[in-house]
Motif scaffolding. Sequence first.
Motif, PDB file in Angstrom:
ATOM      1  N   ASP A   1       0.830  -1.214   0.000  1.00 41.67           N
ATOM      2  CA  ASP A   1       0.000   0.000   0.000  1.00 41.67           C
ATOM      3  C   ASP A   1       0.859   1.256   0.000  1.00 41.67           C
ATOM      4  N   HIS A   2       0.201   2.398  -0.345  1.00 41.16           N
ATOM      5  CA  HIS A   2       0.923   3.673  -0.466  1.00 41.16           C
ATOM      6  C   HIS A   2       1.642   4.093   0.805  1.00 41.16           C
ATOM      7  N   ASP A   3       1.158   3.631   1.983  1.00 41.75           N
ATOM      8  CA  ASP A   3       1.777   4.081   3.227  1.00 41.75           C
ATOM      9  C   ASP A   3       2.934   3.176   3.664  1.00 41.75           C
ATOM     10  N   VAL A   4       3.304   2.234   2.837  1.00 41.44           N
ATOM     11  CA  VAL A   4       4.492   1.419   3.124  1.00 41.44           C
ATOM     12  C   VAL A   4       5.570   1.829   2.119  1.00 41.44           C
ATOM     13  N   ASP A   5       6.704   2.316   2.641  1.00 40.61           N
ATOM     14  CA  ASP A   5       7.790   2.744   1.748  1.00 40.61           C
ATOM     15  C   ASP A   5       8.543   1.503   1.247  1.00 40.61           C
ATOM     16  N   PRO A   6       8.567   1.275  -0.072  1.00 42.20           N
ATOM     17  CA  PRO A   6       9.260   0.087  -0.594  1.00 42.20           C
ATOM     18  C   PRO A   6      10.742   0.035  -0.232  1.00 42.20           C
ATOM     19  N   ASN A   7      11.313   1.186   0.152  1.00 40.35           N
ATOM     20  CA  ASN A   7      12.722   1.190   0.548  1.00 40.35           C
ATOM     21  C   ASN A   7      12.921   0.786   2.003  1.00 40.35           C
ATOM     22  N   ASP A   8      11.833   0.723   2.749  1.00 35.26           N
ATOM     23  CA  ASP A   8      11.905   0.328   4.154  1.00 35.26           C
ATOM     24  C   ASP A   8      11.613  -1.177   4.205  1.00 35.26           C
ATOM     25  N   ILE A   9      12.694  -1.959   4.089  1.00 36.01           N
ATOM     26  CA  ILE A   9      12.521  -3.409   3.910  1.00 36.01           C
ATOM     27  C   ILE A   9      11.803  -4.022   5.122  1.00 36.01           C
ATOM     28  N   GLY A  10      12.051  -3.462   6.315  1.00 34.26           N
ATOM     29  CA  GLY A  10      11.361  -3.965   7.511  1.00 34.26           C
ATOM     30  C   GLY A  10       9.855  -3.808   7.365  1.00 34.26           C
ATOM     31  N   LYS A  11       9.436  -2.646   6.893  1.00 31.31           N
ATOM     32  CA  LYS A  11       7.994  -2.380   6.712  1.00 31.31           C
ATOM     33  C   LYS A  11       7.415  -3.302   5.627  1.00 31.31           C
ATOM     34  N   VAL A  12       8.222  -3.549   4.600  1.00 30.73           N
ATOM     35  CA  VAL A  12       7.751  -4.421   3.507  1.00 30.73           C
ATOM     36  C   VAL A  12       7.536  -5.833   4.057  1.00 30.73           C
ATOM     37  N   ILE A  13       8.474  -6.289   4.896  1.00 31.50           N
ATOM     38  CA  ILE A  13       8.336  -7.632   5.484  1.00 31.50           C
ATOM     39  C   ILE A  13       7.076  -7.677   6.360  1.00 31.50           C
ATOM     40  N   TRP A  14       6.842  -6.596   7.086  1.00 33.22           N
ATOM     41  CA  TRP A  14       5.634  -6.523   7.920  1.00 33.22           C
ATOM     42  C   TRP A  14       4.380  -6.621   7.046  1.00 33.22           C
ATOM     43  N   ALA A  15       4.373  -5.898   5.927  1.00 29.58           N
ATOM     44  CA  ALA A  15       3.198  -5.922   5.044  1.00 29.58           C
ATOM     45  C   ALA A  15       2.998  -7.309   4.441  1.00 29.58           C
ATOM     46  N   VAL A  16       4.107  -7.928   4.017  1.00 28.25           N
ATOM     47  CA  VAL A  16       3.989  -9.276   3.421  1.00 28.25           C
ATOM     48  C   VAL A  16       3.493 -10.254   4.491  1.00 28.25           C
ATOM     49  N   SER A  17       4.086 -10.155   5.692  1.00 26.03           N
ATOM     50  CA  SER A  17       3.736 -11.119   6.735  1.00 26.03           C
ATOM     51  C   SER A  17       2.292 -10.950   7.181  1.00 26.03           C
ATOM     52  N   SER A  18       1.847  -9.710   7.293  1.00 21.68           N
ATOM     53  CA  SER A  18       0.522  -9.520   7.889  1.00 21.68           C
ATOM     54  C   SER A  18      -0.608  -9.468   6.864  1.00 21.68           C
ATOM     55  N   ASN A  19      -0.331  -9.084   5.637  1.00 15.88           N
ATOM     56  CA  ASN A  19      -1.440  -8.879   4.692  1.00 15.88           C
ATOM     57  C   ASN A  19      -1.624 -10.012   3.688  1.00 15.88           C
ATOM     58  N   VAL A  20      -0.684 -10.946   3.668  1.00 15.27           N
ATOM     59  CA  VAL A  20      -0.752 -11.955   2.597  1.00 15.27           C
ATOM     60  C   VAL A  20      -1.420 -13.239   3.089  1.00 15.27           C
ATOM     61  N   ASN A  21      -2.432 -13.637   2.356  1.00 17.25           N
ATOM     62  CA  ASN A  21      -2.985 -14.983   2.511  1.00 17.25           C
ATOM     63  C   ASN A  21      -2.509 -15.754   1.273  1.00 17.25           C
ATOM     64  N   PRO A  22      -1.622 -16.734   1.473  1.00 20.42           N
ATOM     65  CA  PRO A  22      -0.989 -17.369   0.299  1.00 20.42           C
ATOM     66  C   PRO A  22      -1.984 -17.902  -0.720  1.00 20.42           C
ATOM     67  N   GLN A  23      -3.145 -18.374  -0.249  1.00 25.21           N
ATOM     68  CA  GLN A  23      -4.121 -18.919  -1.205  1.00 25.21           C
ATOM     69  C   GLN A  23      -4.669 -17.849  -2.136  1.00 25.21           C
ATOM     70  N   ARG A  24      -4.752 -16.643  -1.620  1.00 26.47           N
ATOM     71  CA  ARG A  24      -5.430 -15.587  -2.364  1.00 26.47           C
ATOM     72  C   ARG A  24      -4.460 -14.597  -3.023  1.00 26.47           C
ATOM     73  N   ASP A  25      -3.301 -14.382  -2.414  1.00 26.00           N
ATOM     74  CA  ASP A  25      -2.522 -13.192  -2.764  1.00 26.00           C
ATOM     75  C   ASP A  25      -1.254 -13.463  -3.566  1.00 26.00           C
ATOM     76  N   LEU A  26      -1.023 -14.721  -3.923  1.00 25.80           N
ATOM     77  CA  LEU A  26       0.159 -15.012  -4.730  1.00 25.80           C
ATOM     78  C   LEU A  26      -0.263 -15.211  -6.180  1.00 25.80           C
ATOM     79  N   VAL A  27       0.533 -14.653  -7.067  1.00 28.18           N
ATOM     80  CA  VAL A  27       0.334 -14.908  -8.500  1.00 28.18           C
ATOM     81  C   VAL A  27       1.562 -15.682  -8.946  1.00 28.18           C
ATOM     82  N   VAL A  28       1.354 -16.880  -9.416  1.00 32.52           N
ATOM     83  CA  VAL A  28       2.493 -17.657  -9.910  1.00 32.52           C
ATOM     84  C   VAL A  28       2.284 -17.895 -11.397  1.00 32.52           C
ATOM     85  N   ILE A  29       3.241 -17.440 -12.183  1.00 34.22           N
ATOM     86  CA  ILE A  29       3.174 -17.719 -13.622  1.00 34.22           C
ATOM     87  C   ILE A  29       4.193 -18.816 -13.896  1.00 34.22           C
ATOM     88  N   GLU A  30       3.692 -19.957 -14.213  1.00 34.51           N
ATOM     89  CA  GLU A  30       4.593 -21.084 -14.481  1.00 34.51           C
ATOM     90  C   GLU A  30       4.951 -21.058 -15.958  1.00 34.51           C
TER      91      GLU A  30
END
Length: 495
Positions: free
Chosen positions: A396-425
């Motif tokens: 989201d806009h309020d997470v700075d992509p350069n703040d890797i800690g914040k990015v890890i927080w966003a990935v850890s807390s907002n991602v449901n693997p069943q719904r939020d991953l796009v895998v192109i095989e």
Amino acid sequence: MDPVEDLRGYIDWLRKRNEIVEVGEPLSPELEIPSLLRKVMYSGGPALLLTNIKDFDGWRVAGNLFTSLRILREALSVNKLEEIGERLIPSAFFQPPSSTIQKVKAAGELMRLSKYLPSFVSKGSFEENVIEAAKNPLDKIPFFRTWPKDGGRYATFPMVITRDPESGIVNMGVYRVMILDGKRGVVHWQVHKRGALAQSHALEKGMEEIPVAISLGSDPGTMLAAVSPIPYPIDKTLFAGVIRGRGVELVELPNGAPAISNAEVVIEGRVRLKELVNEGPFGDHWGYYDKPTEKYPLLLVDRVYLRDEPIYYGSVTGAPPLEDAVMGKAVERIFKPIINTLLPEVVEINYPPEGVFQGLLIVSIKKRFPGHAKKVMSALWGLGQSSLTKIIIVVDHDVDPNDIGKVIWAVSSNVNPQRDLVVIEGSHSDALDPANIAHSYGGKLGIDATRKLPEENLGKEWPELVEEDPTIAQKVAQLLQKLMEGRGGIDRFKE
Ligand SMILES: Cc1cc2nc3c(=O)[nH]c(=O)nc-3n(C[C@H](O)[C@H](O)[C@H](O)COP(=O)(O)O)c2cc1C
């Protein structure tokens, strides 16, 4: 001296600012100089000018010239690298002129673009000396062997210039050249790059070879343009003018290919399109030796031109971050305004240097509708060389992509693997990616780490983010300042 005049002008400019160190110890371009350049880069050291090159009297070698974004920005005389990308998108594009004065102003703004156009001159500074093919000119240039198991010596920063056989438009890309002997090489233009596109166009026309002008060593703006992903059919030398702030000068070689007039060295030759030979291994910027011996077209050299007392510039690769990571970051900053023009929802982007540019991109967006993050991933995977990016994380806009800690927080807390991953095989992929399953063919991963809208979350509202009471926050902030006076922060996770 204008810092962007040519390679030696740039080196003098660095010298005056104490940003380059001269090394007089005798060192070989085979393994020794590359090793020093890598170690200096990893240690946070400066650019180097080596003046005593074993077996190559009369040459100097420059390295680590893309020392930092700050130095590059100052050399290109801009306040922010993004200003360079903005030159291509005049504000007139976005503000329909309503008065005559505004119309005249808009026309002036568009006219200014013409100052970036390339022009031809009759003689280049590289023409001071000529060595014909019969005298094996490639043996006389201090090309590097960068890693012990490399398949040979390599030109690691050659600006390979061709004209597209269909349109005549000028291509200029840095594609390493493996040196086979004194007058032959192999040009490693990967299938997704413009050199390879020119090759396809030429083959369609039944041509056997295309003329090239391989230019070595120039001003930093031109060299940065050569690694920049400018989509065909935009003239690459026009983009060099945009980066430099004024048009680049070219010289037409006898073979018809344009060379950079201020180059230290120019190799005039032909790429034999149907004569494919083994290339590699080469220790590349992923930190691996390339999968041995893909086939690339043969280069036949006709002659080499060089300045008096030439300076050879070579870049070295290895596990990131090295000099090419600085170039990648500069390209990211320059292209940010262009990405914003195409995708206005993008707030910030970060290609982390350790992500090898094509490995990982983190992008923050102002999300407006369900599926917005996946729309942005799809767009970036469809856009020029950003399509080669293997993993895209959207926050989201309020997470700075350069703040890797914040990015890890966003990935850890907002991602449901069943719904939020796009895998192109099975997808096109950076030719050098060690994880590829076939040549230039791998897969993609998208991670939607944005907070989900009800439509994306089985109709449920996303939990509310915690926030301090503003009055109490202000009061406590003052107290905090007092408590912390004279104290450094504690590293809590260090044992
Ligand atoms: C040091 C360095 C070496 C590179 N070597 C190669 C290479 O061997 N082959 C290649 O296709 N791209 C290579 N690249 C990347 C291209 O220069 C880059 O993708 C550029 O945009 C290509 O130009 P084009 O888009 O006009 O084809 C290299 C980049 C750097 C910084």
